[in-house]
Design an enzyme around this catalytic site. Structure first.
Site, PDB file in Angstrom:
ATOM      1  N   CYS A   2       0.869  -0.995   0.002  1.00 35.61           N
ATOM      2  CA  CYS A   2      -0.132   0.260   0.592  1.00 35.61           C
ATOM      3  C   CYS A   2       0.644   1.501  -0.494  1.00 35.61           C
ATOM      4  CB  CYS A   2      -1.206   0.333   1.163  1.00 35.61           C
ATOM      5  SG  CYS A   2      -1.617  -1.227   1.566  1.00 35.61           S
ATOM      6  N   ARG A  27       4.521  -0.422  -5.062  1.00 35.14           N
ATOM      7  CA  ARG A  27       3.498  -1.212  -3.263  1.00 35.14           C
ATOM      8  C   ARG A  27       2.209  -1.700  -3.751  1.00 35.14           C
ATOM      9  NH1 ARG A  27       6.839   1.361   0.389  1.00 35.14           N
ATOM     10  NH2 ARG A  27       5.312   0.415   2.676  1.00 35.14           N
ATOM     11  N   TRP A  74      -2.677  -3.217  -1.872  1.00 36.97           N
ATOM     12  CA  TRP A  74      -2.251  -4.209  -1.718  1.00 36.97           C
ATOM     13  C   TRP A  74      -2.942  -5.149  -0.621  1.00 36.97           C
ATOM     14  CZ3 TRP A  74      -0.151  -8.099   0.664  1.00 36.97           C
ATOM     15  CH2 TRP A  74       0.492  -9.232   0.654  1.00 36.97           C
ATOM     16  N   ASN A 100      -1.926   1.931   5.734  1.00 38.99           N
ATOM     17  CA  ASN A 100      -0.671   0.896   5.220  1.00 38.99           C
ATOM     18  C   ASN A 100      -0.524  -0.633   6.908  1.00 38.99           C
ATOM     19  OD1 ASN A 100       1.429  -0.513   4.031  1.00 38.99           O
ATOM     20  ND2 ASN A 100       2.974   1.356   4.525  1.00 38.99           N
ATOM     21  N   GLY A 101      -1.057  -1.476   5.689  1.00 41.72           N
ATOM     22  CA  GLY A 101      -0.320  -2.413   7.465  1.00 41.72           C
ATOM     23  C   GLY A 101      -1.410  -3.191   7.977  1.00 41.72           C
ATOM     24  N   GLU A 487      17.588 -17.372  -7.695  1.00 39.65           N
ATOM     25  CA  GLU A 487      17.484 -16.454  -7.962  1.00 39.65           C
ATOM     26  C   GLU A 487      16.932 -16.221  -9.802  1.00 39.65           C
ATOM     27  OE1 GLU A 487      17.712 -13.145  -6.585  1.00 39.65           O
ATOM     28  OE2 GLU A 487      17.068 -11.953  -8.114  1.00 39.65           O
ATOM     29  N   LYS A 491      13.065 -14.540 -10.303  1.00 39.55           N
ATOM     30  CA  LYS A 491      12.867 -13.326 -11.739  1.00 39.55           C
ATOM     31  C   LYS A 491      11.946 -14.429 -12.609  1.00 39.55           C
ATOM     32  CE  LYS A 491      14.147 -11.192  -9.931  1.00 39.55           C
ATOM     33  NZ  LYS A 491      14.449 -10.548  -9.164  1.00 39.55           N
ATOM     34  N   GLU A 494       8.321 -14.526 -11.052  1.00 37.57           N
ATOM     35  CA  GLU A 494       6.689 -13.604 -10.172  1.00 37.57           C
ATOM     36  C   GLU A 494       7.048 -12.479 -11.667  1.00 37.57           C
ATOM     37  OE1 GLU A 494      10.016 -11.482  -7.592  1.00 37.57           O
ATOM     38  OE2 GLU A 494      11.863 -10.923  -8.317  1.00 37.57           O
ATOM     39  N   HIS A 510      18.500 -36.091  -6.858  1.00 42.33           N
ATOM     40  CA  HIS A 510      17.655 -36.502  -5.562  1.00 42.33           C
ATOM     41  C   HIS A 510      16.333 -36.337  -6.240  1.00 42.33           C
ATOM     42  CE1 HIS A 510      20.860 -37.570  -4.262  1.00 42.33           C
ATOM     43  NE2 HIS A 510      21.409 -36.700  -4.413  1.00 42.33           N
ATOM     44  N   LYS A 609       6.416  -4.325  -4.434  1.00 44.98           N
ATOM     45  CA  LYS A 609       8.002  -4.456  -3.475  1.00 44.98           C
ATOM     46  C   LYS A 609       8.251  -3.969  -2.045  1.00 44.98           C
ATOM     47  CE  LYS A 609      11.682  -2.543  -5.622  1.00 44.98           C
ATOM     48  NZ  LYS A 609      12.239  -4.015  -5.507  1.00 44.98           N
TER      49      LYS A 609
HETATM   50  C1  G6P Z   1       9.495  -8.233  -1.756  1.00 48.11           C
HETATM   51  C2  G6P Z   1       9.791  -7.395  -3.683  1.00 48.11           C
HETATM   52  C3  G6P Z   1      10.992  -8.859  -3.598  1.00 48.11           C
HETATM   53  C4  G6P Z   1      12.197  -8.330  -2.360  1.00 48.11           C
HETATM   54  C5  G6P Z   1      11.670  -8.829  -0.731  1.00 48.11           C
HETATM   55  C6  G6P Z   1      12.449  -8.802  -0.084  1.00 48.11           C
HETATM   56  O1  G6P Z   1       8.837  -9.562  -2.397  1.00 48.11           O
HETATM   57  O2  G6P Z   1       9.392  -7.961  -4.638  1.00 48.11           O
HETATM   58  O3  G6P Z   1      12.058  -7.925  -4.970  1.00 48.11           O
HETATM   59  O4  G6P Z   1      13.813  -8.858  -2.914  1.00 48.11           O
HETATM   60  O5  G6P Z   1      10.239  -7.943  -0.982  1.00 48.11           O
HETATM   61  O6  G6P Z   1      12.270  -7.166  -0.352  1.00 48.11           O
HETATM   62  P1  G6P Z   1      13.920  -5.833   0.850  1.00 48.11           P
HETATM   63  O7  G6P Z   1      13.396  -5.041   0.378  1.00 48.11           O
HETATM   64  O8  G6P Z   1      13.453  -6.603   1.910  1.00 48.11           O
HETATM   65  O9  G6P Z   1      14.989  -6.729  -0.133  1.00 48.11           O
END
Ligand code: G6P
Length: 614
Positions: A2, A27, A74, A100-101, A487, A491, A494, A510, A609
């Site tokens: 949010c 956000r 969100w 927000n929260g 990673e 990527k 997501e 395995h 994010k």
């Molecule tokens: C969310 C974001 C990711 C990020 C993660 C941790 O899931 O979409 O891109 O890696 O949070 O966020 P931070 O701000 O703690 O790195």
């Protein structure tokens, strides 16, 4: 999680709020809304979908006011729809809130309010919050500020809130409060801005205040006052943000994610700026200076993080153990905080977080601090909650990252953590001068080498076309390229919604090998290192089962191109720095596949994010 923005001053609030919400859309983006005070009444416009959908629905409305607030959501409580979008009116319609929260005890409060006749228009905890405030105000005949303060003493959870009132005595009043969710106040000439981060504000003023937990900020009759939950006046520190507008705009790129991938030569350079000089044999991390000795003496380092930052932590584990010879454990912050972890006085706990606001990471750190650990932060957002909590740390200085899928933050985190490991190893006196110089020399060359990898973007795009309809992907790597495999898989899933998994290459036997057939693309991160022969065998095992192999290899590799279906070359570097290069083609591959599938790359479904809820 949010985005909130509010304004009071002399400008037209509506366009300013819409613009601000677009900047905060990273956000959350499932619904959006705006509240304005028009003719003494609170007018709320809200809608499911993006901020642009809200804007389009108001194209003929031309709402006019110099005070207002907006929200991009969100969803936590209640599905994303018009009803659950913020702002929310109180029962009387005389108050409105954006939040927000999460309010954890909202159900109990709601029941009490319902028994008093309160009715609710939405399924949100936020609407409960505003009605709770209204109820307290009625019962105690206090000012709105006081009612907010009393409500804060009762609610459990995390929040950043802004409230507006339609009462004549409250005209021009904005009240904001925070606990656990970020809130920045912009201080202009006879005007104030509230927002979840500084990006909606910097166009108008660079002077900001980061509100602390349990603080309440009130703008009344053009005057700002900040008090705490016990009504003790606070003297907020006004600081100047060093953020330029172009850093938060797309600058000609189709998406923020692509811009951020291409920014990596610069962001990696920026995070080493003033810290490293190979010529002079110089490495200084100013923010860690006072703690270097304690870190060097520590028996154990625990890294806590989430998402991509957790992957950077896994890379750092290899580097710290290799160079500094200190045992490292890398933990998901969410798991760490809930399992009564063993932390001894003098343990070092490092939190990695791009945003510096991730709720689980923050809570894990608070726990470690309470148990006597030295807590350090590796964060990107200056002034965010984690750096303010830690004893010391190092910023990544990657600049704002807006695409939800993290790219340049990852390479900057790995760079800073590498610098930390080198500094600690030097302090311990176990890093030979030649190795030290060579590492710095190679680090300084990483930006140019990333630039070189980026030159293969067109080739990666062509390759992406052949795989954009795949249903599954497997990513395999060994050593510090194993976290790169994780990673790469993250990527892809997501942003393209293709199911992808990362594994240590040796683990393939395995289980995952059962999945391999002619329809399974397998990405190997197979750069030249001490497990090269082993990974070559793994490639052969996949080929024997007709899997399609994409291999990230070191420039000049002669063998793997004869085995793999596609190869992507990265320049040679010091072995421990390889992840800084090998991750880049994987970022581009995910990006192009997602674009070809018509996905919204910068705002993937269901994600946000900054995850400021558990
Ligand atoms: C969310 C974001 C990711 C990020 C993660 C941790 O899931 O979409 O891109 O890696 O949070 O966020 P931070 O701000 O703690 O790195």
């Amino acid at each position: 999680m949010c985005g909130i923005v509010a304004y009071v001053g002399h400008r037209e609030a509506y366009p300013l709020i819409i613009k601000g919400l677009k900047r905060l859309e990273y956000r959350g983006y499932d619904s959006a809304g705006v509240a304005l005070l028009i003719g003494g009444e609170l007018t709320i416009y809200k809608k499911k979908g993006k901020v642009a959908d809200l804007e389009a629905s108001l194209i003929d409305a031309h709402p006019t006011s110099t005070i207002g607030m907006g929200h991009t959501r969100w969803a936590t409580h209640g599905e994303p729809n018009d009803r659950n979008a913020h702002p929310h009116y109180s029962h009387s319609g005389r108050l409105a809130i954006i939040h927000n929260g999460i309010i954890e005890n909202y159900e109990a409060i709601k029941q009490k309010l319902q028994s008093k006749g309160y009715e609710f228009r939405s399924d949100t905890d936020s609407e409960v919050f505003v009605n709770f405030i209204e109820d307290i105000q009625k019962a105690t005949a206090s000012s709105l500020e006081e009612a907010v303060r009393l409500a804060m003493q009762e609610v459990v959870g995390a929040y950043a809130i802004v409230l507006m009132s339609a009462e004549p005595e409250d005209s021009g009043l904005l009240i904001a409060a925070r606990k656990g969710s970020p809130l920045v106040i912009g201080v202009g000439e006879d005007e104030y801005f509230f927002a979840s981060d500084a990006t909606p504000i910097i166009e108008y003023t660079k002077e900001v205040i980061y509100l602390d937990d349990h603080q309440i900020a009130v703008v009344r009759a053009g005057e700002l006052t900040v008090t705490n939950i016990d009504n003790v006046p606070q003297s907020p520190y006004i600081q100047t943000v060093e953020l330029e507008l172009e850093a938060i705009e797309k600058g000609g790129f189709e998406h923020f994610m692509l811009k951020e991938i291409f920014e990596q030569p610069r962001s990696v350079k920026d995070c080493m700026r003033g810290r490293v000089s190979a010529d002079e044999g110089y490495l200084v991390l100013g923010g860690l200076r006072d703690y270097l000795d304690s870190i060097a003496k520590s028996k154990r380092i625990v890294i806590v993080a989430c998402g991509t930052s957790w992957h950077a932590g896994l890379v750092a584990e290899y580097i710290f153990e290799e160079l500094a010879r200190i045992p490292v454990e890398v933990e998901y912050a969410s798991e760490f905080r809930y399992r009564n972890p063993i932390i001894k006085e003098g343990d070092v706990v490092i939190a990695i977080s791009q945003s510096g606001e991730t709720m689980d990471t923050l809570a894990a750190l608070e726990l470690a601090k309470s148990k006597g650990a030295i807590i350090l932060g590796v964060c990107n957002v200056v002034g965010s909650s984690i750096p303010r909590l830690t004893h010391a740390g190092a910023y990544t200085h990657a600049g704002p990252e807006i695409g939800v899928a993290s790219t340049k933050a990852f390479t900057a985190q790995v760079t800073v953590l590498t610098l930390m490991a080198i500094a600690v190893a030097r302090k311990k006196g176990i890093l030979h001068e030649d190795t030290f110089r060579r590492l710095l020399f190679e680090l300084e060359r990483i930006p140019d080498k990333i630039e070189k990898v980026l030159k293969s973007a067109e080739k990666i795009k062509e390759m992406a076309w052949q795989f954009h309809e795949a249903r599954n992907f497997l990513y395999l790597g060994r050593g510090s390229n194993f976290p790169v495999a994780l990673e790469g898989a993250l990527k892809l899933k997501e942003i393209s919604y293709i199911h992808a998994e990362g594994y240590p290459a040796a683990e393939m036997k395995h289980g995952p090998i059962a999945l391999i057939d002619q329809d399974m693309p397998v990405v190997f991160i197979a750069t030249r290192d001490n497990s090269y022969e082993k990974i070559v065998s793994n490639i052969q095992e996949v080929k024997a089962r007709k899997g399609k192999v994409i291999a990230v290899v070191t420039e000049g590799d002669k063998l793997i191109p004869t085995l793999a279906d596609h190869v992507l070359e990265v320049p040679i570097t010091h072995e421990i720095l390889t992840p800084l290069l090998s991750v880049v083609p994987l970022q581009l591959l995910s990006y192009y596949i997602a674009v070809m599938r018509g996905c919204n790359v910068d705002q993937p479904r269901n994600l946000a994010k900054s995850v400021t809820v558990e």
